[in-house]
Every structure is written in structure tokens, then in C-alpha cells.
Write a protein that holds these residues in place. Structure first.
Motif: not given
Length: 268
Positions: A84, A87-88, A91-92
């Protein structure tokens, strides 16, 4: 000698009980799946990836190619863990978990590596940068660690047994844990933002859930596999044994899960 009526009743009851137990055994055997390794170590192949990473799609495609490999499950067990920490940037990743990012960082710490990256591949716990050039796996040079068996029925209840090799390894005194991952295959995402914006990404062997159970007496574990929240075209299972609190796999096994698993008819 003539048997008394009460003795005849007891014998009939015992025979009836035997028939019931036999029927239950046959029913369980017919509905159960078993995955088993040999004595030699079957390497766990771990891909650390992210939909937010522009250099990851080629590694994802490489992982998907393993679905047709003749030595899948018997010569290696593949899993893809989505991290993760990208993600920042826009796009998550719907398959990403902080837990998988922490696992990757723990692996790096245990191996005294300074950083983590994607795509990153581990083979039997070791960093593996030459995965692109990999041919057919061979177990000839694999150590004898012992056999891992994993039985699961249609309700998701499982039992795992690990029989250590006669060559007693150093980790036998430390305590072992069982790791169980449910994998999703045939997953697809239309990426709307980030470095892979506009691409449709395909994934296989994605870890949808990961659980750990500490060592039980005689290296036997029991539990239940819960159905993942994310729907996949097909599900598979990967199970591996490691030292308690450590990440390096000792032995692994796995395979495709029956379509009857978690079905309404199999609920008890």
C-alpha cells in the motif's frame, strides 16, 4: 453358546455405530481436498507489487504466466502481495494491504537489507532479482525439510500436518507457525489515476487473505478458511510453515480450491 438379548442389542449397536462412522469417513473423504509437498523444500515465490507502480505490470504478467506452468504447486507455490505504500501517488490499489507492506519490510530487516521496492520477488525467502530469466524449477538442490500436508473440506475447515525430516534442522527447537493465504485469480482493474492511468491490469495468485497460526502439539494445526470479500474468477490456496515470528518459508504447498468451497450446499 447362546447370547443373551442384551448382548445381541449391544453388538447390533456397535455394528450400527461402525456403519455410521464409516459413512462419515467416506463423506468427509469425498468432499475434502488435500495438498501435499514432498520431503524436499518447495519454494514459495513471493511477488511484491502495486497497481500504483508503473514498473509492476510486467511482473504481474510474468506471475500470470505461471498459471500454465507444468510444475505449478509441485515445484513452486506463487503468491502476489500488493503493498500500500504507493497508494498516495494517485491510485489506491484495491488489493493492497498495510499488512503485506509490513511483511516486506520485516523480510528486509531480517536479511539486513536497506530498502524495499516493487516489483520485488523472493524465492524461498531470499531476494531474487533474476526472476525474469527463470526457466523450469528444479528441486534437485532443495534441502530436505519434511512434508507438509493440508486438508480442507467444502465448509472451509482445514487440518495441516508438518512432519519434520529425519535430518533435524536448527529451526525445530524454535517453534513453528502455519501461514495460510487464499489467492484470487482472474482479477482485473481499470486504473483511473496514477502512473498506470488508462490501463487495464490483470492479476493472478493475488493474496486476498493471510492468516497465521502458532505451532500446535505435534506440528498439527486446525482452523477455518473464511471466504474472501473480493470476488475472483477462481480461488487457490497457499500454505507454508515458518519459524514463529519469522518470515522465511521452510516448506510450502498449495493448489486450486474446489468450486464447491463456501457454496450454499456445503454449509453445515
Amino acid at each position: 453358546m447362546q447370547l443373551k438379548p442384551e448382548m445381541i442389542f449391544i453388538l447390533r449397536s456397535l455394528n450400527s455405530m461402525k456403519l455410521v462412522l464409516l459413512a462419515l469417513f467416506i463423506s468427509h473423504s469425498a468432499s475434502a481436498q488435500q495438498f501435499a509437498s514432498g520431503e524436499k523444500q518447495v519454494p514459495l515465490i513471493e511477488l511484491y507489487t502495486s497497481e500504483g507502480c508503473s514498473s509492476c505490470p510486467p511482473a504481474d504478467r510474468w506471475m500470470s504466466e505461471l498459471t500454465d506452468h507444468e510444475d505449478l504447486w509441485s515445484g513452486f507455490v506463487p503468491i502476489a502481495l500488493h503493498v500500500d505504500y504507493w497508494d498516495y501517488i494517485g491510485w489506491k490499489d484495491p488489493f493492497a494491504s498495510r499488512e503485506y507492506s509490513q511483511r516486506q519490510r520485516q523480510i528486509a530487516a531480517e536479511n539486513k537489507e536497506r530498502t524495499v521496492y516493487t516489483p520485488g520477488v523472493r524465492k524461498a525467502g531470499d531476494e531474487w532479482r533474476s526472476w525474469r530469466l527463470w526457466g523450469s524449477p528444479t528441486l534437485d538442490d532443495s534441502p530436505e525439510v519434511g512434508g507438509l500436508k493440508f486438508d480442507v473440506n467444502e465448509s472451509g475447515q482445514f487440518r495441516a500436518d508438518f512432519e519434520l525430516s529425519e535430518i533435524k534442522p536448527r529451526f525445530s527447537e524454535r517453534g513453528l507457525q502455519l501461514n495460510v493465504a487464499v489467492l484470487g485469480l482472474g482479477l482485473s482493474t481499470d486504473v483511473k489515476r496514477g502512473e498506470n492511468r488508462g490501463k487495464t491490469l490483470e492479476h493472478d495468485f493475488v493474496v486476498l487473505s493471510l492468516s497465521r497460526i502458532s505451532s500446535a502439539e505435534k506440528l498439527r494445526w486446525n482452523g477455518t478458511i473464511d471466504k474472501p470479500v473480493i470476488e475472483a474468477r477462481r480461488y487457490a490456496l497457499a500454505a507454508w510453515v515458518s519459524e514463529k515470528g519469522r518470515t522465511k518459508p521452510i516448506q510450502s504447498t498449495g493448489g486450486y480450491l474446489s468450486k464447491q468451497l463456501w457454496s450454499e450446499n456445503s454449509k453445515r
